[in-house]
Design a protein around this motif. Structure first.
Motif, PDB file in Angstrom:
ATOM      1  N   PRO A   1       0.806  -1.222   0.000  1.00  0.00           N
ATOM      2  CA  PRO A   1       0.000   0.000   0.000  1.00  0.00           C
ATOM      3  C   PRO A   1       0.840   1.273   0.000  1.00  0.00           C
ATOM      4  N   SER A   2       1.954   1.271   0.743  1.00  0.00           N
ATOM      5  CA  SER A   2       2.767   2.486   0.846  1.00  0.00           C
ATOM      6  C   SER A   2       4.070   2.172   1.563  1.00  0.00           C
ATOM      7  N   VAL A   3       4.978   3.134   1.516  1.00  0.00           N
ATOM      8  CA  VAL A   3       6.126   3.168   2.412  1.00  0.00           C
ATOM      9  C   VAL A   3       5.630   3.884   3.667  1.00  0.00           C
ATOM     10  N   ARG A   4       6.014   3.413   4.862  1.00  0.00           N
ATOM     11  CA  ARG A   4       5.478   3.969   6.102  1.00  0.00           C
ATOM     12  C   ARG A   4       6.571   4.650   6.923  1.00  0.00           C
ATOM     13  N   PHE A   5       6.269   5.878   7.357  1.00  0.00           N
ATOM     14  CA  PHE A   5       7.145   6.573   8.301  1.00  0.00           C
ATOM     15  C   PHE A   5       6.437   6.609   9.647  1.00  0.00           C
TER      16      PHE A   5
ATOM     17  N   GLY B   1       7.910  15.497  -1.473  1.00  0.00           N
ATOM     18  CA  GLY B   1       6.496  15.637  -1.157  1.00  0.00           C
ATOM     19  C   GLY B   1       6.071  14.446  -0.308  1.00  0.00           C
ATOM     20  N   ASN B   2       5.110  13.674  -0.822  1.00  0.00           N
ATOM     21  CA  ASN B   2       4.700  12.458  -0.111  1.00  0.00           C
ATOM     22  C   ASN B   2       5.054  11.200  -0.897  1.00  0.00           C
ATOM     23  N   GLN B   3       6.080  11.316  -1.752  1.00  0.00           N
ATOM     24  CA  GLN B   3       6.520  10.181  -2.553  1.00  0.00           C
ATOM     25  C   GLN B   3       7.922   9.751  -2.138  1.00  0.00           C
ATOM     26  N   ALA B   4       8.062   8.470  -1.847  1.00  0.00           N
ATOM     27  CA  ALA B   4       9.349   7.922  -1.423  1.00  0.00           C
ATOM     28  C   ALA B   4       9.979   7.130  -2.565  1.00  0.00           C
ATOM     29  N   LYS B   5      11.289   7.177  -2.637  1.00  0.00           N
ATOM     30  CA  LYS B   5      12.012   6.458  -3.680  1.00  0.00           C
ATOM     31  C   LYS B   5      13.384   6.089  -3.145  1.00  0.00           C
ATOM     32  N   GLY B   6      13.869   4.907  -3.481  1.00  0.00           N
ATOM     33  CA  GLY B   6      15.178   4.519  -2.992  1.00  0.00           C
ATOM     34  C   GLY B   6      15.682   3.239  -3.611  1.00  0.00           C
ATOM     35  N   GLU B   7      16.828   2.807  -3.114  1.00  0.00           N
ATOM     36  CA  GLU B   7      17.421   1.573  -3.614  1.00  0.00           C
ATOM     37  C   GLU B   7      18.243   0.900  -2.533  1.00  0.00           C
ATOM     38  N   VAL B   8      18.441  -0.395  -2.722  1.00  0.00           N
ATOM     39  CA  VAL B   8      19.272  -1.212  -1.843  1.00  0.00           C
ATOM     40  C   VAL B   8      20.463  -1.693  -2.655  1.00  0.00           C
TER      41      VAL B   8
ATOM     42  N   THR C   1      15.146  -1.742  -6.119  1.00  0.00           N
ATOM     43  CA  THR C   1      14.690  -0.355  -6.139  1.00  0.00           C
ATOM     44  C   THR C   1      13.243  -0.330  -5.655  1.00  0.00           C
ATOM     45  N   PHE C   2      12.833   0.768  -5.057  1.00  0.00           N
ATOM     46  CA  PHE C   2      11.459   0.877  -4.570  1.00  0.00           C
ATOM     47  C   PHE C   2      10.976   2.314  -4.714  1.00  0.00           C
ATOM     48  N   GLU C   3       9.672   2.477  -4.891  1.00  0.00           N
ATOM     49  CA  GLU C   3       9.065   3.801  -4.961  1.00  0.00           C
ATOM     50  C   GLU C   3       7.576   3.694  -4.672  1.00  0.00           C
ATOM     51  N   GLY C   4       7.019   4.776  -4.142  1.00  0.00           N
ATOM     52  CA  GLY C   4       5.603   4.789  -3.836  1.00  0.00           C
ATOM     53  C   GLY C   4       5.256   5.859  -2.825  1.00  0.00           C
ATOM     54  N   PRO C   5       3.982   5.997  -2.490  1.00  0.00           N
ATOM     55  CA  PRO C   5       3.547   7.018  -1.540  1.00  0.00           C
ATOM     56  C   PRO C   5       4.061   6.739  -0.132  1.00  0.00           C
ATOM     57  N   LEU C   6       4.289   7.807   0.604  1.00  0.00           N
ATOM     58  CA  LEU C   6       4.719   7.693   2.000  1.00  0.00           C
ATOM     59  C   LEU C   6       3.540   8.041   2.900  1.00  0.00           C
TER      60      LEU C   6
END
Length: 213
Positions: free
Chosen positions: A52-56, A139-146, A156-161
């Motif tokens: 569903p999302s990346v969670r903070f 903004g409210n979009q997360a993106k990153g990589e391992v 790689t990952f991306e999606g709403p936070l």
């Protein structure tokens, strides 16, 4: 007790698991938090996963004052395989919107450390040995990589936070929250109780949420 020591102890209590529990069955993992398909996507050389999302998560403590901050993602593929990470960040992350963490092969988190694990549909959970997790939020979009130690990209990952905020029960009362949820125990041994500020009634939680809009 110094705040840094308390924070380390609470991180340990919240994230540590006995050594024998590090290999989990698929049933135990999915029972912990089922993950339907969603807007966040993880791409690895073994497949594509979604969540569903990346969670903070921000967890405020009152005595002594401290804040625990975690970024997590738990994604699932079509065949039921899972890919997850948990990343501890410090207070600078809310302003910088960027964090880099060292991946470690054990469930002992603190700022600058992360745990990455994956699990085949009918196999054990496997912790990534070592590497780097890089995360940027716009903004409210997360993106990153391992990446592995040698720099090879593993995922790689991306999606709403989405933001989740826990506070002491008294904070909600002071904020005149209309429907405060029932208190839930903090991590074992923490000796504190926090509640979910779902309506962002407290200024602390509103400030965090507004930082990721």
């Amino acid at each position: 007790m110094r705040p840094a020591v308390v924070m380390a102890a609470l991180m340990l209590g919240a994230c540590a698991k006995p050594k024998e529990d590090r290999v989990m069955s698929r049933q135990a993992l999915t029972a912990e938090r089922p993950q339907p398909r969603g807007a966040a996507t993880v791409r690895t050389d073994e497949g594509i996963y979604s969540a569903p999302s990346v969670r903070f998560s921000a967890d405020f403590l009152e005595n002594p004052p401290a804040t625990l901050r975690l970024v997590t993602l738990s994604a699932q593929s079509e065949d039921g395989s899972t890919w997850r990470f948990r990343m501890a960040v410090d207070e600078k992350f809310v302003k910088s919107k960027h964090a880099t963490a060292r991946i470690i092969p054990q469930n002992l988190l603190g700022p600058g450390l992360a745990v990455v694990d994956s699990q085949k549909a009918r196999g054990p959970s496997v912790l990534m040995e070592e590497g780097i997790l890089d995360l940027t939020v716009t903004g409210n979009q997360a993106k990153g990589e391992v990446r592995t130690k040698d720099g090879r990209v593993r995922a790689t990952f991306e999606g709403p936070l989405t933001v989740e905020c826990m506070v002491p029960p008294g904070w909600l009362s002071k904020a005149n929250a209309q429907a405060a949820p029932a208190p839930v125990p903090a991590s074992p041994g923490a000796g504190a109780v926090r509640v979910l500020d779902e309506a962002l009634a407290t200024p602390q939680c509103r400030s965090v949420a507004e930082s990721f809009r």
